[in-house]
Write a protein that holds these residues in place. Structure first.
Motif, PDB file in Angstrom:
ATOM      1  N   GLU A 159      30.155  -3.313  51.941  1.00 10.16           N
ATOM      2  CA  GLU A 159      28.916  -2.544  51.879  1.00 10.16           C
ATOM      3  C   GLU A 159      28.132  -2.949  50.630  1.00 10.16           C
ATOM      4  N   VAL A 160      26.860  -3.242  50.795  1.00  8.14           N
ATOM      5  CA  VAL A 160      25.998  -3.581  49.668  1.00  8.14           C
ATOM      6  C   VAL A 160      25.343  -2.290  49.178  1.00  8.14           C
ATOM      7  N   ILE A 161      25.805  -1.779  48.057  1.00  9.69           N
ATOM      8  CA  ILE A 161      25.319  -0.505  47.535  1.00  9.69           C
ATOM      9  C   ILE A 161      24.027  -0.690  46.750  1.00  9.69           C
ATOM     10  N   LEU A 162      23.937  -1.754  45.978  1.00  6.76           N
ATOM     11  CA  LEU A 162      22.767  -1.955  45.120  1.00  6.76           C
ATOM     12  C   LEU A 162      22.449  -3.441  45.014  1.00  6.76           C
ATOM     13  N   THR A 163      21.171  -3.788  45.048  1.00  4.80           N
ATOM     14  CA  THR A 163      20.722  -5.158  44.846  1.00  4.80           C
ATOM     15  C   THR A 163      19.656  -5.180  43.757  1.00  4.80           C
ATOM     16  N   ASP A 164      19.836  -6.075  42.789  1.00  4.68           N
ATOM     17  CA  ASP A 164      18.849  -6.257  41.726  1.00  4.68           C
ATOM     18  C   ASP A 164      17.795  -7.228  42.245  1.00  4.68           C
ATOM     19  N   THR A 165      16.567  -6.747  42.414  1.00  4.69           N
ATOM     20  CA  THR A 165      15.502  -7.558  43.001  1.00  4.69           C
ATOM     21  C   THR A 165      14.578  -8.184  41.963  1.00  4.69           C
ATOM     22  N   HIS A 166      14.943  -8.105  40.675  1.00  6.10           N
ATOM     23  CA  HIS A 166      14.134  -8.765  39.651  1.00  6.10           C
ATOM     24  C   HIS A 166      14.019 -10.244  39.978  1.00  6.10           C
ATOM     25  N   PRO A 167      12.824 -10.826  39.936  1.00  4.74           N
ATOM     26  CA  PRO A 167      12.657 -12.233  40.327  1.00  4.74           C
ATOM     27  C   PRO A 167      13.429 -13.217  39.464  1.00  4.74           C
ATOM     28  N   ASN A 168      13.662 -12.887  38.201  1.00  2.31           N
ATOM     29  CA  ASN A 168      14.357 -13.807  37.300  1.00  2.31           C
ATOM     30  C   ASN A 168      15.722 -13.265  36.876  1.00  2.31           C
ATOM     31  N   VAL A 169      16.361 -12.494  37.751  1.00  2.00           N
ATOM     32  CA  VAL A 169      17.601 -11.832  37.371  1.00  2.00           C
ATOM     33  C   VAL A 169      18.676 -12.835  36.968  1.00  2.00           C
ATOM     34  N   ALA A 170      18.751 -13.975  37.640  1.00  2.00           N
ATOM     35  CA  ALA A 170      19.803 -14.945  37.331  1.00  2.00           C
ATOM     36  C   ALA A 170      19.606 -15.590  35.968  1.00  2.00           C
ATOM     37  N   ARG A 171      18.383 -15.519  35.416  1.00  2.00           N
ATOM     38  CA  ARG A 171      18.108 -16.096  34.104  1.00  2.00           C
ATOM     39  C   ARG A 171      18.372 -15.105  32.977  1.00  2.00           C
ATOM     40  N   ASN A 172      18.614 -13.867  33.329  1.00  2.00           N
ATOM     41  CA  ASN A 172      18.837 -12.834  32.318  1.00  2.00           C
ATOM     42  C   ASN A 172      20.316 -12.803  31.968  1.00  2.00           C
ATOM     43  N   TRP A 173      20.685 -13.397  30.832  1.00  4.01           N
ATOM     44  CA  TRP A 173      22.104 -13.502  30.496  1.00  4.01           C
ATOM     45  C   TRP A 173      22.688 -12.182  29.990  1.00  4.01           C
ATOM     46  N   HIS A 174      21.887 -11.130  29.921  1.00  2.00           N
ATOM     47  CA  HIS A 174      22.403  -9.803  29.607  1.00  2.00           C
ATOM     48  C   HIS A 174      22.531  -8.955  30.867  1.00  2.00           C
ATOM     49  N   THR A 175      22.392  -9.577  32.027  1.00  2.00           N
ATOM     50  CA  THR A 175      22.472  -8.833  33.279  1.00  2.00           C
ATOM     51  C   THR A 175      23.923  -8.716  33.717  1.00  2.00           C
ATOM     52  N   THR A 176      24.538  -7.614  33.421  1.00  2.00           N
ATOM     53  CA  THR A 176      25.872  -7.287  33.928  1.00  2.00           C
ATOM     54  C   THR A 176      25.788  -5.903  34.555  1.00  2.00           C
ATOM     55  N   LYS A 177      26.643  -5.630  35.508  1.00  2.00           N
ATOM     56  CA  LYS A 177      26.522  -4.362  36.232  1.00  2.00           C
ATOM     57  C   LYS A 177      27.860  -3.642  36.382  1.00  2.00           C
ATOM     58  N   PRO A 178      28.499  -3.297  35.260  1.00  2.00           N
ATOM     59  CA  PRO A 178      29.701  -2.466  35.374  1.00  2.00           C
ATOM     60  C   PRO A 178      29.320  -1.088  35.902  1.00  2.00           C
ATOM     61  N   ALA A 179      30.071  -0.586  36.850  1.00  2.00           N
ATOM     62  CA  ALA A 179      29.746   0.704  37.474  1.00  2.00           C
ATOM     63  C   ALA A 179      30.594   1.816  36.872  1.00  2.00           C
ATOM     64  N   ALA A 180      29.948   2.957  36.611  1.00  2.00           N
ATOM     65  CA  ALA A 180      30.639   4.156  36.141  1.00  2.00           C
ATOM     66  C   ALA A 180      30.280   5.306  37.076  1.00  2.00           C
ATOM     67  N   PHE A 181      31.196   6.270  37.234  1.00  2.00           N
ATOM     68  CA  PHE A 181      31.020   7.351  38.193  1.00  2.00           C
ATOM     69  C   PHE A 181      31.299   8.695  37.523  1.00  2.00           C
ATOM     70  N   ASP A 182      30.471   9.695  37.852  1.00  2.00           N
ATOM     71  CA  ASP A 182      30.611  10.992  37.195  1.00  2.00           C
ATOM     72  C   ASP A 182      31.439  12.011  37.979  1.00  2.00           C
ATOM     73  N   GLY A 183      31.971  11.611  39.142  1.00  2.00           N
ATOM     74  CA  GLY A 183      32.759  12.538  39.940  1.00  2.00           C
ATOM     75  C   GLY A 183      31.932  13.488  40.760  1.00  2.00           C
ATOM     76  N   LYS A 184      30.602  13.340  40.712  1.00  2.00           N
ATOM     77  CA  LYS A 184      29.706  14.211  41.481  1.00  2.00           C
ATOM     78  C   LYS A 184      28.890  13.412  42.501  1.00  2.00           C
TER      79      LYS A 184
END
Length: 600
Positions: A159-184
């Motif tokens: 399942e694809v939950i989220l997609t980053d649609t920024h046009p230059n996302v692959a050039r952004n070397w600070h683009t990481t997406k660790p996921a955190a959950f609040d239990g709600k």
């Protein structure tokens, strides 16, 4: 049963070329998945040398796997299966690794690559288990698969939950997406910023606007430099479907929800290049130790100030950034921003954090957070630093002094070049029995740390012993200004300039960092035509390049406004005659001609 062990291991280890055996091997694993675990309450034997780790008394460690490939974050399932996110996945074999111990000795017997996605860039992090789903992050997406009992590799639909649609996302070397959950039912994802300190990178490249000035107001704070909240269970989301939760956070690689106070926590990588961009304001020593890497508690609408401010752990407060009028002392508007929980030394590169919840370790470790430090690349001419796992005690949200929990990864005492470090701590995970797992990003080595001592007797004695073993190592202690400078004033002009402006990325041995920045040693680009090399120094490089058969996707900042023709000629001549390179020298007049052609 031993024959089943061997057969399953064989099938899994050849998964890339033997997919026709997949259904059969999965069937076997389902049959034996729980029958080979160690008896309840028993911990496997540690390695004699604790896998090379230095850890407090009463703790022991073993190597789960020696080389799983360059891994990022890890997670452990309830049955002990380990999942590791690979740094790259461009070969269609999958960007996630599943590991299973079949005979209960603590070692991984089966390794399978899987994941029907292709990951671009080298910043891919994020793999965690939440509510029975394996969530996996790439640079561009957050995916999930339902896990079924007994399965190592999920057979469910991705399942694809989220997609980053920024046009230059692959050039952004600070683009990481660790996921955190609040239990709600909410998922939190950071969106890093492409620039270092708020400069207009589209016009001027990563070093930004002239004289390093940041744009004010910063447009990057609109859709970057923050954390967004999403529905953890909804497919097909993009960033605008989420709610902006917090801002002023340049680059988050590790983020999680704390069981201590039911709040979101993250570790943040700070600004680089203080001396390079602002040589009149910051010395090379200040640039080596500042600004702080931080542990932050993120509440709704919190603002930690990037790019307008940074945290200085030596002064214990937020300081106005030099791109916005700061000089290392001025506070001004920085007082309006939230303080971190704690500030660590600069450039240590915190990659992951973990709030321990098990019962295996002494009770004190349930009142704080573990942090893994990948190690610096840009402290030259001072030693590179980090390369440890530390523990931060927390009392009612207030941090005590951080302490080294695991050392020995670097393998050397003085890390002159990042590539000198044998291993670089990356991911943290807790096993079902309370063991702590640590991953390395160089080779994909994974350790399992266990406590086998008397928990009631653990205390200051063991902590003091650990401090004596680690405190004076050059990659841990604060360097002494001047005394610990590795140059010692003995380098010729080209070498001095190289170590000032280039070694932060390409390293003092010219071998790069084996990650984002390519080697200069025996590089076809260095030994080839002069004009492309000088152009690269003057204008910088963005996007992928291939050197010695390997692809790199870091940023090389332009130096046209920083270095004059003599300096560029000196650096060029130096690198073309070092580390096995045997190319000709270049004169300042040649640089002058090239500059007139290529610099706008």
């Amino acid at each position: 049963m031993p024959r089943l062990h061997r057969l399953t291991t064989l099938v899994y280890s050849n998964f890339g070329t033997c997919q026709k055996y997949w259904n059969y091997s999965l069937f076997i694993v389902l049959l034996i998945s729980f029958s080979c675990e160690n008896k309840q309450g028993e911990l496997p034997a540690a390695d004699v040398d604790n896998g090379g780790l230095i850890i407090p008394g009463g703790f022991e460690a073993l190597v789960v796997i020696d080389s799983a490939g360059p891994t990022r974050h890890i997670t452990v399932n309830d049955n002990g299966d380990i999942y590791a996110k690979l740094r790259f996945s461009r070969d269609k074999k999958g960007g996630t690794i599943g590991l299973r111990d079949l005979n209960g000795d603590g070692k991984a017997d089966s390794l399978v690559r899987f994941g029907d996605y292709e990951s671009v860039g080298g910043s891919s992090v994020g793999v965690t288990i939440h509510n029975g789903y394996l969530y996996t992050s790439t640079v561009t997406q957050v995916l999930r698969n339902k896990l079924s009992p007994g399965e190592l590799v999920p057979s469910s639909r991705t399942e694809v939950i989220l997609t980053d649609t920024h046009p230059n996302v692959a050039r952004n070397w600070h683009t990481t997406k660790p996921a955190a959950f609040d239990g709600k039912g909410n998922m939190y994802i950071p969106f890093g910023s492409p620039s270092d300190a708020g400069q207009d990178i589209e016009i001027y490249g990563p070093t930004g606007t002239p004289e390093g000035k940041g744009l004010d107001p910063s447009p990057e704070r609109e859709m970057n430099a923050g954390v967004w909240k999403f529905d953890a269970n909804k497919e097909g989301q993009v960033q605008t479907d989420g709610i902006k939760f917090a801002t002023g956070l340049r680059s988050i690689v590790g983020m999680t929800w704390s069981p201590l106070d039911d709040q979101l926590y993250a570790i943040v990588n700070g600004i680089d290049n203080f001396h390079t961009l602002y040589p009149k304001l910051y010395s090379s020593w200040q640039a080596a130790v500042l600004p702080s890497e931080t542990l932050v508690k993120i509440t709704e609408e919190s603002d930690f100030g990037w790019p307008y401010a940074y945290y200085d752990h030596l002064q214990g407060k937020n300081i106005l950034s030099p791109g916005y009028g700061g000089d290392g002392i001025i506070v001004d508007r920085a007082t309006a921003f939230d303080d971190p929980v704690i500030g660590f030394p600069g450039h240590w590169a915190p990659m992951d954090l973990l709030f321990y919840q098990g019962s295996q370790f002494p009770e004190r470790y349930k009142q704080g957070v573990f942090v893994a430090f990948h190690g610096s690349t840009d402290r030259s001419p001072y030693p590179q630093a980090g390369f440890i796992v530390c523990f931060v005690p927390l009392t009612d949200g207030v941090a005590g002094e951080w302490e080294v929990f695991a050392d020995g990864f670097a393998g050397v005492d003085t890390v002159e070049n990042t590539g000198d470090a044998l291993y670089r701590p990356m991911g943290l995970a807790e096993g079902p029995d309370g063991s702590l797992y640590i991953s390395d990003s160089n080779k994909g080595k994974i350790w399992r740390v266990m406590y086998k001592g008397n928990k009631k007797e653990f205390g200051e004695k063991q902590l003091d012993e650990m401090n004596q073993l680690t405190a004076n190592k050059t990659y841990i202690k604060t360097p002494v200004e001047g005394l610990d400078n590795l140059d010692k004033g003995s380098m010729l002009e080209g070498g001095i300039l190289y170590n000032t402006y280039c070694a932060t990325c390409h390293q003092r041995n010219g071998e790069g960092d084996n990650n984002r920045f390519p080697p200069l040693a025996q590089s076809e680009r260095v030994n080839g035509e002069v004009e492309p090399l000088v152009t690269a120094i003057l204008n910088g490089i963005q996007g992928e390049i291939t050197v010695r058969g390997k692809t790199f996707n870091g940023y090389m900042p332009p130096h046209a406004n920083i270095l004059d023709d003599l300096a560029v000629a000196s650096i060029t001549t130096y690198i073309r005659s070092r580390w096995g390179n045997k190319a000709s020298a270049i004169t300042p007049s040649e640089v002058t001609k090239i500059r007139a052609k290529v610099v706008k």
